[in-house]
Scaffold this active site. Structure first.
Site, PDB file in Angstrom:
ATOM      1  N   GLN A  91      13.204   5.918   3.873  1.00 51.38           N
ATOM      2  CA  GLN A  91      12.650   5.907   2.517  1.00 51.38           C
ATOM      3  C   GLN A  91      12.667   4.487   1.971  1.00 51.38           C
ATOM      4  O   GLN A  91      12.159   4.228   0.890  1.00 51.38           O
ATOM      5  CB  GLN A  91      13.488   6.807   1.606  1.00 51.38           C
ATOM      6  N   ASN A  92      13.282   3.577   2.719  1.00 53.14           N
ATOM      7  CA  ASN A  92      13.404   2.194   2.246  1.00 53.14           C
ATOM      8  C   ASN A  92      12.102   1.433   2.468  1.00 53.14           C
ATOM      9  O   ASN A  92      11.425   1.620   3.475  1.00 53.14           O
ATOM     10  CB  ASN A  92      14.549   1.491   2.976  1.00 53.14           C
ATOM     11  N   HIS A 109       7.822   5.557   2.052  1.00 53.10           N
ATOM     12  CA  HIS A 109       7.434   5.116   0.712  1.00 53.10           C
ATOM     13  C   HIS A 109       6.770   3.743   0.709  1.00 53.10           C
ATOM     14  O   HIS A 109       6.726   3.073  -0.314  1.00 53.10           O
ATOM     15  CB  HIS A 109       8.668   5.133  -0.211  1.00 53.10           C
ATOM     16  N   CYS A 117      -5.729  -3.203   0.428  1.00 52.42           N
ATOM     17  CA  CYS A 117      -6.998  -3.353  -0.283  1.00 52.42           C
ATOM     18  C   CYS A 117      -7.439  -1.981  -0.789  1.00 52.42           C
ATOM     19  O   CYS A 117      -7.501  -1.022  -0.022  1.00 52.42           O
ATOM     20  CB  CYS A 117      -8.055  -3.919   0.661  1.00 52.42           C
ATOM     21  N   CYS A 136      -8.903  -9.357  -0.356  1.00 55.22           N
ATOM     22  CA  CYS A 136      -8.748  -8.738   0.959  1.00 55.22           C
ATOM     23  C   CYS A 136      -9.362  -9.630   2.039  1.00 55.22           C
ATOM     24  O   CYS A 136     -10.518 -10.035   1.926  1.00 55.22           O
ATOM     25  CB  CYS A 136      -9.448  -7.379   0.951  1.00 55.22           C
ATOM     26  N   CYS A 139     -12.626  -7.493   3.569  1.00 56.63           N
ATOM     27  CA  CYS A 139     -13.870  -7.204   2.838  1.00 56.63           C
ATOM     28  C   CYS A 139     -14.023  -8.068   1.588  1.00 56.63           C
ATOM     29  O   CYS A 139     -14.989  -7.919   0.855  1.00 56.63           O
ATOM     30  CB  CYS A 139     -13.931  -5.724   2.461  1.00 56.63           C
ATOM     31  N   THR A 185      21.385   8.684   2.192  1.00 58.28           N
ATOM     32  CA  THR A 185      20.443   9.294   1.258  1.00 58.28           C
ATOM     33  C   THR A 185      21.075  10.515   0.623  1.00 58.28           C
ATOM     34  O   THR A 185      21.679  11.332   1.308  1.00 58.28           O
ATOM     35  CB  THR A 185      19.119   9.684   1.943  1.00 58.28           C
ATOM     36  N   ASN A 207      27.074   9.525   4.658  1.00 58.05           N
ATOM     37  CA  ASN A 207      26.806   9.203   3.263  1.00 58.05           C
ATOM     38  C   ASN A 207      28.100   8.711   2.639  1.00 58.05           C
ATOM     39  O   ASN A 207      29.176   8.926   3.190  1.00 58.05           O
ATOM     40  CB  ASN A 207      26.329  10.459   2.513  1.00 58.05           C
TER      41      ASN A 207
HETATM   42 ZN    ZN Z   1     -10.812  -4.731   1.872  1.00 54.45          ZN
END
Ligand code: ZN
Length: 241
Positions: A91-92, A109, A117, A136, A139, A185, A207
């Site tokens: 999750q880090n 995450h 982009c 970007c 593009c 976690t 934990n």
């Molecule tokens: Zn792009």
């Protein structure tokens, strides 16, 4: 039996893994949310209203990454990877597993060093630098976003998590030979225990303290201590299985 018959290890980690490297977690008393309001810097709504503010916040987090290093637990996972078929699901959003030498990593995450982009979905890595707003590279689109799942954003990689634990084909299911390690976690963001209840594999928990969302009672081995203190015992347990 998995397809190639090799023992598989799934390591599911959260903030407790990186806390000992000195990264601020969101729940510490002096943590990030004491200094920043979540709704200003880390939600989908904040990004829609003030994208530059969210970019700036994430640039600060990125530069913070440059000042910390992987700890013994990250390095221990890299060691395991040399011996077994290991998948890290974390999750880090930091890059400490990568810097320890781990390769198979799913960042549920998102990943702090990356920019995405919004026009073509291209993702590129800017390391630990301040994002200067450049367009970007594929593009030339101007609308970009830190490649992070903000609060209120969908988390598409949860699908991958689901398929790992509940695969479409029976032969891909985890067996008694396989091992799941849950590290650092409290289980209140991603309900990892929901995925684990019916698995036949060996389950290891590390934990700082017991949590009702990942109850120690459902694990075969439990280490309630910092990850850096537990990692060598975890490796010993795995070697003995
Ligand atoms: Zn792009």
């Amino acid at each position: 039996m998995s397809l190639d018959g090799k023992r598989r290890i799934i390591i599911f980690s959260g903030a407790g893994l990186s806390a000992e490297s000195g990264l601020q977690t969101y729940r510490d008393h002096d943590g990030l949310w004491e200094k920043h309001r979540i709704e200003d810097v880390a939600t989908a709504d904040a990004f829609a209203a003030h994208p530059h503010r969210v970019h700036r916040f994430m640039s600060d987090r990125r530069q913070e990454l440059a000042r910390v290093a992987p700890n013994a637990a990250h390095h221990g996972m890299a060691t395991l990877q040399q011996l077994y078929s290991v998948v890290n699901i974390t999750q880090n959003i930091d890059d400490l597993l990568e810097r320890a030498g781990c390769t198979e990593i799913i960042h549920l995450h998102g990943f702090l060093p990356e920019i995405r982009c919004l026009a073509c979905d291209h993702v590129w890595d800017i390391g630990h630098t301040n994002y200067d707003g450049h367009p970007c590279p594929r593009c030339a689109g101007q609308r970009t976003k830190p490649n992070i799942v903000l609060f209120g954003d969908p988390a598409p990689l949860y699908q991958v998590l689901h398929h790992l634990f509940f695969p479409a084909y029976k032969e891909d299911a985890l067996t008694q030979k396989d091992i799941v390690v849950v590290i650092g976690t409290m289980g209140n963001v991603v309900p990892i225990s929901h995925y684990l209840w019916e698995q036949k594999c060996t389950k290891i928990l590390n934990n700082l303290e017991d949590s009702p969302f990942v109850p120690a009672s459902m694990f075969d081995y439990v280490f309630l201590k910092p990850a850096t203190a537990a990692i060598s015992e975890i490796i010993d347990v795995i070697s003995g299985l």
